[in-house]
Design an enzyme around this catalytic site. Structure first.
Site, PDB file in Angstrom:
ATOM      1  N   ASP A  34       0.837  -1.200   0.000  1.00  0.00           N
ATOM      2  CA  ASP A  34       0.000   0.000   0.000  1.00  0.00           C
ATOM      3  C   ASP A  34       0.867   1.244   0.000  1.00  0.00           C
ATOM      4  OD1 ASP A  34      -1.986  -1.929   2.131  1.00  0.00           O
ATOM      5  OD2 ASP A  34      -2.621  -1.238   0.161  1.00  0.00           O
ATOM      6  N   HIS A  65      -0.544  -1.101  -4.713  1.00  0.00           N
ATOM      7  CA  HIS A  65      -1.767  -0.300  -4.644  1.00  0.00           C
ATOM      8  C   HIS A  65      -1.362   1.157  -4.417  1.00  0.00           C
ATOM      9  CE1 HIS A  65      -5.742   0.485  -2.204  1.00  0.00           C
ATOM     10  NE2 HIS A  65      -5.695   1.182  -3.308  1.00  0.00           N
ATOM     11  N   GLY A 141      -6.275   4.515   3.883  1.00  0.00           N
ATOM     12  CA  GLY A 141      -5.336   5.291   4.683  1.00  0.00           C
ATOM     13  C   GLY A 141      -4.729   4.511   5.828  1.00  0.00           C
ATOM     14  N   GLY A 144      -6.792  -2.011   9.896  1.00  0.00           N
ATOM     15  CA  GLY A 144      -7.519  -2.191  11.148  1.00  0.00           C
ATOM     16  C   GLY A 144      -8.839  -1.437  11.257  1.00  0.00           C
ATOM     17  N   ASP A 174     -10.767  -4.576  -0.568  1.00  0.00           N
ATOM     18  CA  ASP A 174      -9.651  -4.173   0.283  1.00  0.00           C
ATOM     19  C   ASP A 174     -10.144  -3.369   1.473  1.00  0.00           C
ATOM     20  OD1 ASP A 174      -6.776  -1.961  -0.278  1.00  0.00           O
ATOM     21  OD2 ASP A 174      -7.183  -3.454   1.275  1.00  0.00           O
ATOM     22  N   GLY A 176     -10.897  -4.246   5.995  1.00  0.00           N
ATOM     23  CA  GLY A 176     -11.812  -4.885   6.940  1.00  0.00           C
ATOM     24  C   GLY A 176     -12.161  -6.320   6.589  1.00  0.00           C
TER      25      GLY A 176
HETATM   26  C1  DX5 Z   1      -6.021   0.654   3.530  1.00  0.00           C
HETATM   27  C2  DX5 Z   1      -5.235  -0.327   2.706  1.00  0.00           C
HETATM   28  C3  DX5 Z   1      -5.566  -1.745   3.050  1.00  0.00           C
HETATM   29  C4  DX5 Z   1      -5.309  -2.104   4.489  1.00  0.00           C
HETATM   30  C5  DX5 Z   1      -6.134  -3.310   4.833  1.00  0.00           C
HETATM   31  O1  DX5 Z   1      -5.981   1.890   2.947  1.00  0.00           O
HETATM   32  O2  DX5 Z   1      -5.448  -0.112   1.330  1.00  0.00           O
HETATM   33  O3  DX5 Z   1      -4.867  -2.645   2.215  1.00  0.00           O
HETATM   34  O4  DX5 Z   1      -3.979  -2.363   4.695  1.00  0.00           O
HETATM   35  O5  DX5 Z   1      -5.985  -3.579   6.174  1.00  0.00           O
HETATM   36  P1  DX5 Z   1      -7.120  -4.285   7.008  1.00  0.00           P
HETATM   37  O6  DX5 Z   1      -7.289  -5.665   6.406  1.00  0.00           O
HETATM   38  O7  DX5 Z   1      -6.573  -4.308   8.379  1.00  0.00           O
HETATM   39  O8  DX5 Z   1      -8.357  -3.469   6.881  1.00  0.00           O
END
Ligand code: DX5
Length: 220
Positions: A34, A65, A141, A144, A174, A176
């Site tokens: 990310d 990403h 951003g 969690g 992507d 949660g």
């Molecule tokens: C958030 C990222 C996600 C994040 C997902 O902006 O793009 O990839 O790391 O993390 P979890 O699975 O904890 O929501």
């Protein structure tokens, strides 16, 4: 086939290579990196140097990403660093068609993503140009965050949109994603799941977390 990607945003940055290898040994299908610039999203994370470093640590595909304000200026650097796919946000450019074309010309896979507040129809003219559409199920951003259930309907509508056009483009999600929400998004039509804090946490080792996530969608 449901693919699971480990987002290293929730990994221990002091041991990023080892953390990526743990996910690889646990059987994830790719590593998602990310990239955030403090402008498109308030957080600041990784540059091409991290992609190059991880390229030497795992065999898995690296899915980069880009949550940055000017993706067009950075796609070449990330492709040269070893990205296998570049995912850009529709909200980050007025020239999405040209940007997707440019990514394809770099010889890497092309992905497009939209934030929770962005309607699906902004993608209508480019669906035939991409290898993946990634629906953000949190506001990007941070890792969690709580899953936004309101995006399930958007996933279903996108699935219909793609099938109406005869396009076999996988839908990714992507944010949660855990053992409770993973079955919901797969039911709605998602085929690629990105997960961070459900894979990298203090509750259980990466191996067990990936196994549990895989089991939650097995046979769906
Ligand atoms: C958030 C990222 C996600 C994040 C997902 O902006 O793009 O990839 O790391 O993390 P979890 O699975 O904890 O929501």
């Amino acid at each position: 086939m449901i693919s699971i990607e480990a987002s290293v945003l929730s990994a221990d940055f002091a041991a990023l290579g080892e953390q990526a290898q743990q996910a690889e040994r646990a059987g994830v299908d790719a590593i998602q990196i990310d990239v955030m610039d403090g402008q498109f999203v308030p957080n600041i994370t990784f540059g091409p140097g991290i992609v190059r470093a991880l390229r030497s640590q795992v065999e898995l595909p690296l899915d980069v990403h880009l949550m940055i304000a000017d993706p067009g200026s950075q796609i070449e650097a990330f492709a040269q660093a070893g990205a296998d796919r570049l995912i850009v946000h529709q909200e980050a450019t007025p020239h999405l068609h040209r940007l997707l074309q440019s990514i394809g010309e770099l010889g890497v896979e092309v992905g497009v993503s939209i934030n929770p507040g962005t309607p699906l129809d902004v993608l209508e003219e480019v669906l035939h140009m991409v290898d993946l559409v990634q629906i953000m199920t949190v506001n990007p951003g941070w890792g969690g965050q709580a899953f936004l259930h309101g995006q399930l309907d958007k996933i279903q509508r996108l699935k219909l949109m793609l099938s109406e056009r005869g396009l076999d483009v996988p839908i990714g999600v992507d944010g949660g994603i855990d053992i409770t929400t993973a079955p919901l998004v797969v039911e709605a039509g998602a085929r690629m799941l990105v997960s961070g804090s459900s894979i990298y946490n203090d509750e259980a080792p990466v191996l067990d977390n990936v196994k549990a996530l895989r089991a939650s969608v097995c046979g769906r």
